[in-house]
Design a protein around this motif. Sequence first.
Motif, short mmCIF file in Angstrom:
data_model
loop_
_atom_site.label_atom_id
_atom_site.label_comp_id
_atom_site.label_asym_id
_atom_site.label_seq_id
_atom_site.Cartn_x
_atom_site.Cartn_y
_atom_site.Cartn_z
N THR A 1 -62.45 -17.30 -25.92
CA THR A 1 -62.67 -15.66 -25.44
C THR A 1 -63.12 -16.60 -24.18
O THR A 1 -63.78 -18.22 -23.12
CB THR A 1 -63.94 -15.89 -26.29
N SER A 2 -63.91 -16.26 -23.12
CA SER A 2 -64.17 -16.10 -22.09
C SER A 2 -65.65 -15.42 -21.75
O SER A 2 -66.20 -14.98 -22.53
CB SER A 2 -63.93 -14.13 -20.96
N MET A 3 -67.31 -16.14 -21.20
CA MET A 3 -68.12 -15.81 -21.79
C MET A 3 -68.84 -16.54 -19.57
O MET A 3 -68.19 -16.76 -18.91
CB MET A 3 -68.35 -16.87 -21.87
N LYS A 4 -70.05 -16.45 -19.44
CA LYS A 4 -70.37 -16.34 -18.19
C LYS A 4 -71.49 -17.31 -18.94
O LYS A 4 -72.11 -17.62 -19.98
CB LYS A 4 -71.39 -15.86 -18.04
N ILE A 5 -71.65 -18.08 -18.16
CA ILE A 5 -72.86 -19.94 -17.67
C ILE A 5 -74.33 -19.25 -17.80
O ILE A 5 -74.28 -18.82 -16.55
CB ILE A 5 -72.03 -20.97 -16.50
N ILE A 6 -74.69 -19.52 -18.36
CA ILE A 6 -76.44 -18.72 -18.71
C ILE A 6 -77.80 -20.19 -18.13
O ILE A 6 -78.41 -20.12 -17.76
CB ILE A 6 -76.44 -17.48 -19.52
N LYS A 7 -77.06 -21.02 -18.16
CA LYS A 7 -77.43 -22.24 -18.02
C LYS A 7 -77.04 -23.97 -18.08
O LYS A 7 -76.26 -23.92 -18.07
CB LYS A 7 -78.75 -22.93 -19.82
N LEU A 8 -77.43 -24.73 -17.28
CA LEU A 8 -77.03 -26.15 -17.48
C LEU A 8 -77.59 -27.14 -16.82
O LEU A 8 -78.69 -27.39 -16.27
CB LEU A 8 -76.03 -26.41 -15.73
N SER A 9 -77.84 -28.02 -17.60
CA SER A 9 -78.65 -29.08 -18.12
C SER A 9 -77.57 -31.05 -17.40
O SER A 9 -77.53 -30.93 -18.70
CB SER A 9 -79.34 -29.04 -18.86
N PRO A 10 -77.99 -30.72 -16.39
CA PRO A 10 -76.78 -32.09 -16.29
C PRO A 10 -77.14 -33.03 -17.17
O PRO A 10 -76.70 -34.10 -17.27
CB PRO A 10 -76.91 -31.81 -14.91
N GLU A 11 -79.04 -33.44 -16.96
CA GLU A 11 -79.36 -34.81 -17.71
C GLU A 11 -79.40 -35.17 -18.90
O GLU A 11 -78.79 -36.09 -19.64
CB GLU A 11 -80.95 -34.09 -17.35
N GLU A 12 -79.38 -33.67 -19.78
CA GLU A 12 -78.97 -33.24 -21.07
C GLU A 12 -77.52 -33.39 -21.45
O GLU A 12 -77.41 -33.32 -22.92
CB GLU A 12 -80.02 -32.64 -21.79
N ARG A 13 -76.76 -33.23 -21.08
CA ARG A 13 -75.58 -32.90 -21.15
C ARG A 13 -75.02 -31.38 -21.74
O ARG A 13 -74.24 -31.62 -22.61
CB ARG A 13 -74.79 -34.08 -21.37
N LYS A 14 -75.81 -30.71 -21.36
CA LYS A 14 -75.72 -28.93 -22.29
C LYS A 14 -75.61 -27.59 -21.74
O LYS A 14 -75.75 -28.11 -19.88
CB LYS A 14 -77.19 -29.07 -22.67
N ILE A 15 -74.72 -27.39 -21.80
CA ILE A 15 -74.00 -25.67 -20.97
C ILE A 15 -74.82 -24.68 -22.05
O ILE A 15 -74.56 -24.81 -23.25
CB ILE A 15 -72.81 -26.17 -20.66
N GLY A 16 -75.48 -23.69 -21.10
CA GLY A 16 -75.54 -22.51 -22.36
C GLY A 16 -74.40 -21.50 -21.56
O GLY A 16 -74.28 -21.22 -20.43
N LEU A 17 -74.12 -20.62 -22.61
CA LEU A 17 -72.53 -19.55 -22.72
C LEU A 17 -73.42 -18.24 -22.84
O LEU A 17 -74.11 -18.09 -23.79
CB LEU A 17 -71.72 -19.98 -22.71
N SER A 18 -72.89 -17.59 -22.39
CA SER A 18 -73.11 -15.93 -23.18
C SER A 18 -72.12 -15.13 -22.61
O SER A 18 -71.53 -15.00 -21.77
CB SER A 18 -74.20 -15.56 -22.11
N ILE A 19 -71.76 -14.31 -24.16
CA ILE A 19 -71.10 -12.71 -24.04
C ILE A 19 -72.05 -11.89 -23.58
O ILE A 19 -71.11 -10.65 -23.15
CB ILE A 19 -70.17 -13.14 -24.97
N ARG A 20 -72.43 -12.27 -24.22
CA ARG A 20 -73.61 -10.75 -23.29
C ARG A 20 -73.98 -10.78 -22.03
O ARG A 20 -73.63 -9.15 -21.36
CB ARG A 20 -75.25 -10.88 -23.89
N ALA A 21 -74.07 -11.72 -21.42
CA ALA A 21 -74.54 -11.40 -20.26
C ALA A 21 -72.99 -11.27 -18.94
O ALA A 21 -72.87 -9.98 -18.32
CB ALA A 21 -74.45 -12.80 -19.31
N LEU A 22 -71.47 -11.27 -20.11
CA LEU A 22 -70.12 -11.11 -19.69
C LEU A 22 -70.10 -9.78 -19.39
O LEU A 22 -69.70 -8.40 -18.49
CB LEU A 22 -69.29 -12.12 -19.85
N LYS A 23 -70.54 -9.15 -20.29
CA LYS A 23 -70.21 -7.35 -20.19
C LYS A 23 -71.20 -6.85 -20.05
O LYS A 23 -70.79 -5.96 -19.60
CB LYS A 23 -70.43 -7.26 -22.96
N SER A 24 -72.88 -7.48 -19.80
CA SER A 24 -73.52 -6.69 -18.68
C SER A 24 -72.96 -6.36 -17.60
O SER A 24 -73.33 -5.64 -17.33
CB SER A 24 -75.11 -7.33 -19.16
N ASP A 25 -72.65 -8.09 -17.22
CA ASP A 25 -71.44 -7.51 -15.65
C ASP A 25 -70.30 -6.20 -15.60
O ASP A 25 -70.66 -5.80 -14.55
CB ASP A 25 -70.98 -8.79 -15.33
N ASN A 26 -69.76 -6.28 -16.63
CA ASN A 26 -68.45 -5.46 -16.22
C ASN A 26 -69.40 -4.24 -17.31
O ASN A 26 -68.89 -3.24 -16.18
CB ASN A 26 -67.76 -5.63 -18.26
#
Length: 226
Positions: free
Chosen positions: A170-195
């Motif tokens: 599936t496709s999604m948008k990155i909504i949060k990046l935390s290099p220190e914790e090596r965590k990536i927050g993703l969102s399908i809702r944000a991608l649909k909202s852009d569309n």
Amino acid sequence: MVLGVDPQARRISLGLKQIEANPWHQLADTYPIGSKLTGKVRNLTEFGAFVEVEEGIDGLIHISDMSWSKRLKHPSEVLKKGDEVETMVLNVDPDNQRLSLGLKQLATDIWDEFFENNQVGSIVEGKVMRITNFGAFVELAEGIEGLIHVSEFDDKGGQEKVELKVDEVTSMKIIKLSPEERKIGLSIRALKSDNYEADWDSYGEGAGGGSGSSQVTLGDHFKDQS
């Protein structure tokens, strides 16, 4: 060097190595932390690989220092006995005669590479690896996973939740990046909202110009997009 004397048995214990310099005491100077060295794999255990760096000196590559991306169950997945391997010195402990070596430290950290090439707002594609009660973990590259929290699923106007399946791409948008914790927050809702916003802007442009455009309704526009 005299190590001991036993008058009754008329024995004198002598030592030869005691008059030689202890190689472990010189190790920190010979192999400073961060330096590279090559050795031969002498033995494999469940927790790592022992590498002979010189006669009488073995270093340990812990299994956690073998790969950035692979979750190894045994060192034999990467190394085998007799391999010549280049490593990096991570720590030297002469008192306890321990030399810590790393294999993955000589390779590019895939997490650093991902954070350099992506930013919040980037559109990415990934495969759903597992689903929990709080979201879905998605593999974005080998060894790199991000989380789509349940609140970031597409709710389709609040009436229905998207049902993701394991192994689904599936496709999604990155909504949060935390290099220190090596965590990536993703969102399908944000991608649909852009569309949706793109469709709305497109509708506005179409409705604003030319004769007869007033006959086009918003419903007609989105029906054409389906």
